[in-house]
Enzyme design. Structure first.
Site, PDB file in Angstrom:
ATOM      1  N   CYS A 168       4.710   5.009   6.784  1.00 25.51           N
ATOM      2  CA  CYS A 168       4.587   3.766   7.548  1.00 25.51           C
ATOM      3  C   CYS A 168       3.500   3.930   8.596  1.00 25.51           C
ATOM      4  O   CYS A 168       2.893   4.991   8.750  1.00 25.51           O
ATOM      5  CB  CYS A 168       5.915   3.393   8.205  1.00 25.51           C
ATOM      6  SG  CYS A 168       6.464   4.597   9.428  1.00 25.51           S
ATOM      7  N   CYS A 170       3.796   6.788  11.008  1.00 24.69           N
ATOM      8  CA  CYS A 170       3.373   8.100  10.506  1.00 24.69           C
ATOM      9  C   CYS A 170       1.876   8.304  10.725  1.00 24.69           C
ATOM     10  O   CYS A 170       1.439   9.346  11.229  1.00 24.69           O
ATOM     11  CB  CYS A 170       3.701   8.231   9.022  1.00 24.69           C
ATOM     12  SG  CYS A 170       5.460   8.187   8.635  1.00 24.69           S
ATOM     13  N   ASP A 185     -16.171 -17.519   4.570  1.00 21.60           N
ATOM     14  CA  ASP A 185     -17.296 -17.232   3.683  1.00 21.60           C
ATOM     15  C   ASP A 185     -17.614 -18.490   2.892  1.00 21.60           C
ATOM     16  O   ASP A 185     -16.732 -19.327   2.643  1.00 21.60           O
ATOM     17  CB  ASP A 185     -16.909 -16.084   2.740  1.00 21.60           C
ATOM     18  CG  ASP A 185     -17.942 -15.877   1.651  1.00 21.60           C
ATOM     19  OD1 ASP A 185     -19.114 -15.676   1.981  1.00 21.60           O
ATOM     20  OD2 ASP A 185     -17.561 -15.946   0.460  1.00 21.60           O
TER      21      ASP A 185
END
Length: 773
Positions: free
Chosen positions: A26, A29, A455
């Site tokens: 996750c 971590c 864009d």
């Protein structure tokens, strides 16, 4: 006497490392690994959870072995990535990483399947035997244990494994709380079933509930937490696997091999990784250009949409620069390699995406931030409860029961379900609306954005060239003009030619096969149709041949080009007979979507690599007032950085490889599902509908999901905060606590299920639908 020269302070040499890190589950971590590495003097590290890579700059005295040891000390696996100069080693490493991701997803799926198989019968049986003690039969305890053990031990093992690693390094996260909750619930349930069972004493279930004469059974709570969290973990693992694979695809998007041209004119094919600067190589029609360089000979239309987003191929001839990864569409080119390997624009593009993603990986989930404080507090409270009751003269049995009750009441069922339950419901609702939410980051970012950068090609426009206008001269019919033009253009591979041929096939009689077809690179094409020589091309082609363009036709062409179109003149019988305008048309939903974004208080901006005239024409049609044209991939990412520096919180909507750095760098990235894998990888949300109205719908759904998660977390956290002191003081018996925890989880699930009604009419309501809230 000569004064000694002052010595200048030496600047330490810096080295760059790339580590492959395993075991991260996750955002917490990746943040922990990044923090451990950055604690080393002189080290700067960013950790990308999606690709499981750490990008490190370190002083010369720090070597790779030290960095690997630091990561290992934090409880994770690490190894030095293969250098890009070794293509075989890099390919092997990527294959191993891909196989590891597939295996991880497969294992999670197996654990979730086992949890689901045992969860339903366990829940039904456990609740029945808890609230109706008279229904208990000989050996009922062992049946419950047999149903619960596979879920609580084998299925929940990933949570226990991470909790053990973190405990060894004196840290904690959501996994620690989940593991503690599951073990505490199962431990108390076993104690209650085998030592506190009063089912044969004659006390009713209601009497047990009110007076605590029976032990509470929490096995279904442990199973529900495990099942829901595994579903959320699988959801995330699959998204990370797709992200990592897309990044590998981007890195491999260049040519695999290249035809190198020797001094004697012979060609030999070598792996593209062995190409060196200064060498000449040949590019044939349909091949990818292997490196950035300069065209020495030949002419070709080059499809640069991957790098610039331009919808029309650009003609390249001797003296023009070309970019690696783009495609030669028509003719043969001889190119001198100027930049190869990690120096190419494609390699820089890959690095930009990875670094932008790594910067976002440091944002931890709200639940992990709560648990970082909550877990130590719960453990401290349990220890204090045990010591307090012993000091007060209570029996060891009573003190231990009260301390265990604190752990049980802190079981994170509602807290653990708060995020995955809302995400799972929102993902299901999003799928119905054509919206895919990749993770918690998208939800957190959606509440803060105030600017949406759109864009042009493929996002605001269709991304396909179409004939928008046909203008024959007096005396020539529209059908005649289209038939002659389409018959010649059907032999060409150019995007403009394909659009003309497609319309001619749809609206005219069967086209004729042209004789003596000839492509005129950069100018047009010609051929003989029905005995007539037909020539198509730009105005320059005809002026160079001495043919004058009629004034009214020239005015029409100028107006079409100002509106963003490309004009093609058509002649036969030595006279110009008319012209066609070809352009990339905007999506029908563009104007309504822009209006919806403004209604949400957002500032829309059009961003494109195309020319200014075309960009302004598209912006006017879509109702946009702010336009930035001629933007390269690095320019797009820099614009996002500039907006952030100015205090704005930008979202980016795109679909191409050239949009990927900006999608990754934006506060919120939204990629069209019809776009490239790399754009999808870099984005936080994927829009599966070919409808720009999906953009405001996605933002609304993300904001609603984030609010739901915040409510869930607030409820669950407040419940725990209020319940723990009551348990510590001995005011809660196990059955009342079990009922309260069950109701808390039911509330969280019910609140999450409300998202199913969100934006009920979004797919048909041009204004984006109304919230059910």
């Amino acid at each position: 006497m000569v004064a000694p020269a002052l010595s200048r302070p030496t600047v330490p040499e810096l080295a760059e490392f790339e580590l492959i890190i395993g075991g991260m589950t996750c955002a917490a971590c990746s943040a922990r690994v990044q923090a451990k590495l950055n604690k080393v003097d002189g080290v700067t590290a960013v950790v990308n959870l999606s690709t499981e890579r750490a990008y490190i700059t370190a002083p010369g005295h720090v070597d790779a072995a030290q960095l690997v040891a630091i990561v290992a000390a934090a409880g994770y696996n690490a190894e030095l990535a293969a250098p890009s100069a070794d293509p075989a080693a890099a390919a092997l490493a990527e294959a191993q990483a891909s196989a590891a991701e597939v295996l991880a997803v497969r294992r999670l799926r197996r654990r979730l399947t086992v949890a689901l198989v045992f969860f339903v019968p366990l829940t039904d049986l456990s609740m029945m035997l808890s609230f109706f003690p008279w229904s208990r039969f000989p050996g009922w305890q062992w049946l419950l244990v047999a149903l619960a053990a596979p879920v609580a031990l084998w299925s929940a093992w990933p949570f226990h494994q991470v909790a053990l690693k973190q405990a060894r390094h004196l840290s904690s996260s959501m996994d620690t709380l989940v593991s503690l909750g599951i073990l505490a619930a199962c431990g108390w349930s076993g104690y209650a079933m085998f030592f506190l069972d009063r089912s044969r004493s004659g006390a009713s279930g209601l009497h047990s509930l009110l007076h605590g004469s029976g032990g509470g059974i929490y096995l279904e709570v442990a199973a529900s937490v495990t099942t829901f969290l595994l579903a959320g973990r699988l959801y995330e693992a699959r998204a990370r696997r797709s992200a990592g694979q897309a990044m590998r695809d981007l890195a491999a998007a260049g040519a695999k091999d290249v035809a190198v041209l020797a001094d004697d004119g012979t060609e030999r094919r070598i792996p593209a990784g062995l190409l060196r600067a200064g060498q000449r190589f040949v590019v044939r029609p349909g091949e990818r250009i292997a490196a950035d360089g300069e065209v020495l000979a030949g002419q070709s239309a080059v499809d640069r949409s991957m790098m610039t987003g331009e919808s029309v191929p650009v003609d390249a001839a001797a003296g023009d620069a070309v970019t690696g990864g783009t495609i030669a569409v028509t003719g043969r080119l001889i190119v001198r390699a100027d930049k190869v390997g990690a120096d190419t624009q494609l390699a820089h593009l890959t690095t930009m995406v990875e670094q932008a993603q790594a910067g976002k990986a440091g944002i931890q989930r709200l639940a992990d931030r709560i648990c970082a404080v909550f877990v130590p507090c719960v453990l401290a409270c349990s220890v204090l409860t045990l010591g307090g009751w012993l000091l007060a003269g209570s029996s060891a049995s009573h003190a231990f029961s009260a301390a265990l009750a604190v752990l049980i009441i802190a079981c994170p069922c509602a807290l653990g379900l708060a995020t995955p339950a809302a995400l799972i419901v929102a993902s299901g609702r999003g799928a119905q609306l054509g919206i895919f939410i990749k993770g918690y980051q998208a939800l957190e970012a959606s509440r803060a954005i105030d600017t949406v950068v759109l864009d042009k090609t493929g996002t605001v426009t269709t991304g396909r060239m179409t004939v928008t206008a046909v203008h024959p001269v007096p005396g020539v019919t529209r059908a005649d003009l289209l038939w002659h033009a389409g018959s010649v253009e059907q032999a060409s591979e150019h995007a403009v030619a394909a659009a003309i041929a497609a319309l001619a096939r749809a609206q005219c009689a069967p086209l004729a096969a042209p004789d003596r077809f000839a492509a005129l690179p950069g100018l047009g094409a010609g051929g003989v149709v029905g005995g007539r020589e037909v020539i198509l091309g730009r105005a320059r082609l005809f002026t160079d041949r001495g043919s004058a363009v009629p004034p009214d036709l020239a005015s029409w062409c100028h107006a079409q080009e100002q509106a963003g179109g490309t004009t093609v003149l058509v002649s036969w019988d030595d006279a110009i007979q008319g012209a066609l305008a070809v352009s990339d048309t905007i999506k029908p939903s563009a104007a309504a979507a822009v209006a919806s974004l403004r209604a949400l208080g957002l500032r829309p901006i059009l961003l494109t690599g195309d020319n200014a005239a075309t960009a302004q024409a598209v912006a006017a049609a879509a109702g946009l007032t702010e336009v930035i044209a001629g933007a390269l991939p690095a320019t797009k990412a820099q614009l996002i950085a500039d907006l952030k520096a100015a205090g704005r919180a930008p979202a980016m909507v795109g679909d191409g490889v050239n949009d990927a750095p900006a999608l990754a760098a934006a506060q919120l990235g939204l990629a069209l599902g019809s776009g490239t894998d790399v754009a999808i990888c870099a984005a936080d949300m994927i829009l599966l509908r070919d409808d720009l109205q999906a953009v405001p719908d996605a933002i609304k759904l993300a904001r609603a999901t984030y609010r739901t998660i915040r409510r869930n977390l607030a409820w669950a956290f407040c419940y725990n905060v209020l319940a723990i002191p009551l348990a510590a003081l001995g005011f809660l018996n196990p059955l009342v606590a079990a009922a309260a925890m069950t109701l808390s989880s039911v509330f969280v699930v019910w609140n999450s299920l409300r998202l199913r009604r969100y934006l009920r009419h979004a797919a048909t309501d041009s204004g984006g639908g109304a919230s059910s809230r």
